[in-house]
Design a protein around this motif. Structure first.
Motif, PDB file in Angstrom:
ATOM      1  N   PRO A 161       0.832  -1.214   0.000  1.00 57.00           N
ATOM      2  CA  PRO A 161       0.000   0.000   0.000  1.00 57.00           C
ATOM      3  C   PRO A 161       0.867   1.265   0.000  1.00 57.00           C
ATOM      4  N   ASN A 162       0.322   2.379  -0.493  1.00 57.32           N
ATOM      5  CA  ASN A 162       1.084   3.626  -0.629  1.00 57.32           C
ATOM      6  C   ASN A 162       1.679   4.112   0.686  1.00 57.32           C
ATOM      7  N   SER A 163       0.955   3.978   1.777  1.00 58.22           N
ATOM      8  CA  SER A 163       1.461   4.465   3.064  1.00 58.22           C
ATOM      9  C   SER A 163       2.708   3.711   3.507  1.00 58.22           C
ATOM     10  N   ILE A 164       2.789   2.444   3.186  1.00 59.65           N
ATOM     11  CA  ILE A 164       3.961   1.642   3.549  1.00 59.65           C
ATOM     12  C   ILE A 164       5.040   1.773   2.487  1.00 59.65           C
ATOM     13  N   GLY A 165       4.653   1.824   1.229  1.00 54.63           N
ATOM     14  CA  GLY A 165       5.610   1.900   0.130  1.00 54.63           C
ATOM     15  C   GLY A 165       6.460   3.152   0.173  1.00 54.63           C
ATOM     16  N   GLY A 166       5.910   4.258   0.648  1.00 52.73           N
ATOM     17  CA  GLY A 166       6.668   5.508   0.730  1.00 52.73           C
ATOM     18  C   GLY A 166       7.830   5.440   1.707  1.00 52.73           C
ATOM     19  N   VAL A 167       7.715   4.596   2.716  1.00 49.62           N
ATOM     20  CA  VAL A 167       8.782   4.446   3.704  1.00 49.62           C
ATOM     21  C   VAL A 167      10.018   3.814   3.071  1.00 49.62           C
ATOM     22  N   LEU A 168       9.824   3.053   2.014  1.00 46.88           N
ATOM     23  CA  LEU A 168      10.932   2.347   1.369  1.00 46.88           C
ATOM     24  C   LEU A 168      11.876   3.277   0.608  1.00 46.88           C
ATOM     25  N   THR A 169      11.579   4.562   0.557  1.00 50.92           N
ATOM     26  CA  THR A 169      12.431   5.507  -0.169  1.00 50.92           C
ATOM     27  C   THR A 169      13.838   5.556   0.413  1.00 50.92           C
ATOM     28  N   ALA A 170      13.956   5.558   1.718  1.00 47.98           N
ATOM     29  CA  ALA A 170      15.259   5.704   2.371  1.00 47.98           C
ATOM     30  C   ALA A 170      15.981   4.380   2.584  1.00 47.98           C
ATOM     31  N   VAL A 171      15.285   3.274   2.474  1.00 48.07           N
ATOM     32  CA  VAL A 171      15.883   1.972   2.781  1.00 48.07           C
ATOM     33  C   VAL A 171      17.094   1.642   1.890  1.00 48.07           C
ATOM     34  N   PRO A 172      17.029   1.860   0.564  1.00 48.49           N
ATOM     35  CA  PRO A 172      18.217   1.543  -0.255  1.00 48.49           C
ATOM     36  C   PRO A 172      19.452   2.344   0.154  1.00 48.49           C
ATOM     37  N   TYR A 173      19.271   3.595   0.498  1.00 52.71           N
ATOM     38  CA  TYR A 173      20.383   4.434   0.941  1.00 52.71           C
ATOM     39  C   TYR A 173      20.983   3.869   2.223  1.00 52.71           C
ATOM     40  N   LEU A 174      20.136   3.504   3.161  1.00 56.50           N
ATOM     41  CA  LEU A 174      20.626   2.979   4.440  1.00 56.50           C
ATOM     42  C   LEU A 174      21.337   1.645   4.266  1.00 56.50           C
ATOM     43  N   ILE A 234      25.466   1.203   5.134  1.00 58.41           N
ATOM     44  CA  ILE A 234      25.888   0.186   6.108  1.00 58.41           C
ATOM     45  C   ILE A 234      26.840  -0.809   5.454  1.00 58.41           C
ATOM     46  N   PHE A 235      26.488  -1.296   4.264  1.00 62.69           N
ATOM     47  CA  PHE A 235      27.345  -2.261   3.574  1.00 62.69           C
ATOM     48  C   PHE A 235      28.717  -1.650   3.272  1.00 62.69           C
ATOM     49  N   VAL A 236      28.736  -0.422   2.770  1.00 65.49           N
ATOM     50  CA  VAL A 236      30.006   0.219   2.411  1.00 65.49           C
ATOM     51  C   VAL A 236      30.845   0.483   3.660  1.00 65.49           C
ATOM     52  N   LEU A 237      30.209   0.845   4.768  1.00 65.99           N
ATOM     53  CA  LEU A 237      30.981   1.057   5.995  1.00 65.99           C
ATOM     54  C   LEU A 237      31.622  -0.248   6.456  1.00 65.99           C
ATOM     55  N   PHE A 238      30.876  -1.349   6.439  1.00 66.43           N
ATOM     56  CA  PHE A 238      31.469  -2.635   6.825  1.00 66.43           C
ATOM     57  C   PHE A 238      32.641  -2.978   5.916  1.00 66.43           C
ATOM     58  N   ARG A 239      32.484  -2.736   4.643  1.00 68.52           N
ATOM     59  CA  ARG A 239      33.560  -3.004   3.690  1.00 68.52           C
ATOM     60  C   ARG A 239      34.785  -2.131   3.994  1.00 68.52           C
ATOM     61  N   PHE A 240      34.537  -0.855   4.265  1.00 70.42           N
ATOM     62  CA  PHE A 240      35.617   0.070   4.593  1.00 70.42           C
ATOM     63  C   PHE A 240      36.347  -0.401   5.858  1.00 70.42           C
ATOM     64  N   LEU A 241      35.594  -0.752   6.891  1.00 68.55           N
ATOM     65  CA  LEU A 241      36.202  -1.158   8.160  1.00 68.55           C
ATOM     66  C   LEU A 241      37.014  -2.442   8.010  1.00 68.55           C
ATOM     67  N   LYS A 242      36.511  -3.386   7.252  1.00 72.90           N
ATOM     68  CA  LYS A 242      37.245  -4.646   7.071  1.00 72.90           C
ATOM     69  C   LYS A 242      38.516  -4.450   6.255  1.00 72.90           C
ATOM     70  N   GLN A 243      38.466  -3.568   5.257  1.00 77.78           N
ATOM     71  CA  GLN A 243      39.646  -3.353   4.423  1.00 77.78           C
ATOM     72  C   GLN A 243      40.672  -2.447   5.103  1.00 77.78           C
ATOM     73  N   GLN A 244      40.226  -1.402   5.739  1.00 75.47           N
ATOM     74  CA  GLN A 244      41.149  -0.413   6.317  1.00 75.47           C
ATOM     75  C   GLN A 244      41.504  -0.709   7.781  1.00 75.47           C
ATOM     76  N   ARG A 245      40.666  -1.473   8.444  1.00 78.57           N
ATOM     77  CA  ARG A 245      40.854  -1.826   9.855  1.00 78.57           C
ATOM     78  C   ARG A 245      40.931  -0.585  10.745  1.00 78.57           C
ATOM     79  N   ARG A 246      40.155   0.441  10.352  1.00 80.62           N
ATOM     80  CA  ARG A 246      40.074   1.685  11.134  1.00 80.62           C
ATOM     81  C   ARG A 246      38.818   2.424  10.705  1.00 80.62           C
ATOM     82  N   ALA A 247      38.425   3.391  11.522  1.00 78.37           N
ATOM     83  CA  ALA A 247      37.276   4.240  11.171  1.00 78.37           C
ATOM     84  C   ALA A 247      37.749   5.316  10.189  1.00 78.37           C
ATOM     85  N   PRO A 248      36.838   5.868   9.397  1.00 81.63           N
ATOM     86  CA  PRO A 248      37.232   6.939   8.476  1.00 81.63           C
ATOM     87  C   PRO A 248      37.717   8.171   9.238  1.00 81.63           C
ATOM     88  N   THR A 249      38.709   8.843   8.672  1.00 79.23           N
ATOM     89  CA  THR A 249      39.167  10.097   9.262  1.00 79.23           C
ATOM     90  C   THR A 249      38.085  11.149   9.047  1.00 79.23           C
TER      91      THR A 249
END
Length: 148
Positions: free
Chosen positions: A30-43, A47-62
């Motif tokens: 339904p439209n009321s639920i479907g609109g919430v999905l706008t931000a989900v791909p970004y999130l 999250i995936f890119v941060l995990f990748r960054f942390l595993k490769q660099q073994r540190r937090a971003p500067t």
């Protein structure tokens, strides 16, 4: 400082694929639920890119990397959304030129522009701030937990 190009590419690919999946789900739900999905791909992508960054660099971003990643992800996300809007208008306007003309007429209406900018800001500002926080203190906590 490391090159962030690969992380931008990963973000784009993951965000695009998850946007396509979310679009299919939004069409089914339904439209009321479907609109919430706008931000989900970004999130999902940040999250995936941060995990990748942390595993490769073994540190937090500067601080500088955090700013560049936040601005880069924001530009990529809104850039491909605007491109998708214009591409959709172009495809549908080929068969009915009135669609493009109506869109241009709407762009001349101040109320329409204010409404669009307001809705955009209500989504863009929280996503930007969430990314900035997530790649800062949260990333440091994750590094401490992963590599302690």
């Amino acid at each position: 400082m490391i090159s962030l190009r690969l992380y931008y590419i990963w973000f784009f690919i993951i965000c695009l694929v998850s946007t396509l999946i979310a679009g299919v789900l939004a069409a089914i739900l339904p439209n009321s639920i479907g609109g919430v999905l706008t931000a989900v791909p970004y999130l999902i992508a940040i999250i995936f890119v941060l995990f990748r960054f942390l595993k490769q660099q073994r540190r937090a971003p500067t601080v500088q990397e955090k700013k560049r990643l936040t601005f880069g992800f924001t530009l990529i996300f809104w850039g491909y959304n605007i491109f998708g809007l214009l591409l959709g208008l172009f495809i549908f306007a080929r068969k009915d030129p009135e669609i493009w003309q109506n869109f241009l007429l709407y762009l001349k209406q101040p109320q329409f522009l204010i409404a669009v900018l307001g809705m955009w800001a209500m989504l863009a500002i929280p996503l930007f701030l969430m990314t900035y926080w997530f790649y800062g203190p949260q990333a440091q906590r994750m590094v401490n937990k992963m590599f302690d």
